[in-house]
Motif scaffolding. Sequence first.
Motif, mmCIF file in Angstrom:
data_model
loop_
_atom_site.group_PDB
_atom_site.id
_atom_site.type_symbol
_atom_site.label_atom_id
_atom_site.label_comp_id
_atom_site.label_asym_id
_atom_site.label_seq_id
_atom_site.Cartn_x
_atom_site.Cartn_y
_atom_site.Cartn_z
ATOM 1 N N PRO A 25 -3.261 23.486 2.458
ATOM 2 C CA PRO A 25 -2.997 23.102 3.849
ATOM 3 C C PRO A 25 -4.245 22.471 4.460
ATOM 4 O O PRO A 25 -5.371 22.880 4.158
ATOM 5 N N ILE A 26 -4.045 21.456 5.295
ATOM 6 C CA ILE A 26 -5.168 20.774 5.935
ATOM 7 C C ILE A 26 -4.890 20.589 7.419
ATOM 8 O O ILE A 26 -3.742 20.627 7.856
ATOM 9 N N LYS A 27 -5.983 20.385 8.202
ATOM 10 C CA LYS A 27 -5.879 20.164 9.638
ATOM 11 C C LYS A 27 -6.719 18.953 10.013
ATOM 12 O O LYS A 27 -7.822 18.769 9.489
ATOM 13 N N ILE A 28 -6.191 18.162 10.947
ATOM 14 C CA ILE A 28 -6.967 17.059 11.509
ATOM 15 C C ILE A 28 -6.659 16.944 12.999
ATOM 16 O O ILE A 28 -5.611 17.399 13.456
ATOM 17 N N ARG A 29 -7.586 16.344 13.717
ATOM 18 C CA ARG A 29 -7.396 16.118 15.148
ATOM 19 C C ARG A 29 -6.428 14.954 15.373
ATOM 20 O O ARG A 29 -6.335 14.046 14.552
ATOM 21 N N GLN A 30 -5.761 14.974 16.527
ATOM 22 C CA GLN A 30 -4.785 13.941 16.884
ATOM 23 C C GLN A 30 -5.406 12.545 16.839
ATOM 24 O O GLN A 30 -4.832 11.625 16.257
ATOM 25 N N ARG A 64 -5.942 11.431 13.343
ATOM 26 C CA ARG A 64 -4.665 11.108 12.686
ATOM 27 C C ARG A 64 -4.240 9.688 13.038
ATOM 28 O O ARG A 64 -3.842 8.919 12.168
ATOM 29 N N GLU A 65 -4.357 9.352 14.299
ATOM 30 C CA GLU A 65 -3.951 8.012 14.728
ATOM 31 C C GLU A 65 -4.853 6.937 14.124
ATOM 32 O O GLU A 65 -4.366 5.947 13.575
ATOM 33 N N ARG A 66 -6.155 7.138 14.199
ATOM 34 C CA ARG A 66 -7.084 6.125 13.680
ATOM 35 C C ARG A 66 -6.962 5.999 12.163
ATOM 36 O O ARG A 66 -6.973 4.888 11.623
#
Length: 134
Positions: free
Chosen positions: A11-16, A19-21
């Motif tokens: 599982p991984i997490k990224i900031r919004q 994610r967009e960039r």
Amino acid sequence: MTHLPRTQLPPIKIRQADRERLGHLADASAETFPATAEFLAREIERATVVPDTAPLVGIVGMESEVTFRDDATGLQKQVRLVYPNAADIDAGRVSVLTPIGAALIGLSAGQAISFETPSGEQRSLTVLDVRGPN
């Protein structure tokens, strides 16, 4: 010590905002770097997206310094994950638009992931330590 490649994705997490960039970067790079752009797009698609204000302590994000182990060779490397325009392998700045960079995004210490090199070889790395931008 040699480890077999992982088949299950951690599982991984990224900031919004990332994610967009990163999504735009993957789309823009699809013709130039199709395999890596597709891998990056899959990674950001499966990531848990958190608000830009959420601290991501110990999770690899853009501008993070990461120490990881190449599971095939056992060698440890320390890099900073950057956007392509800031990449400089001699200075230890690895682009997120490389197989290693795309594999690192969103991981935390202790997690491992397999990825494919440009030559088609399956590799695996394990994150040992993450520092920087929270």
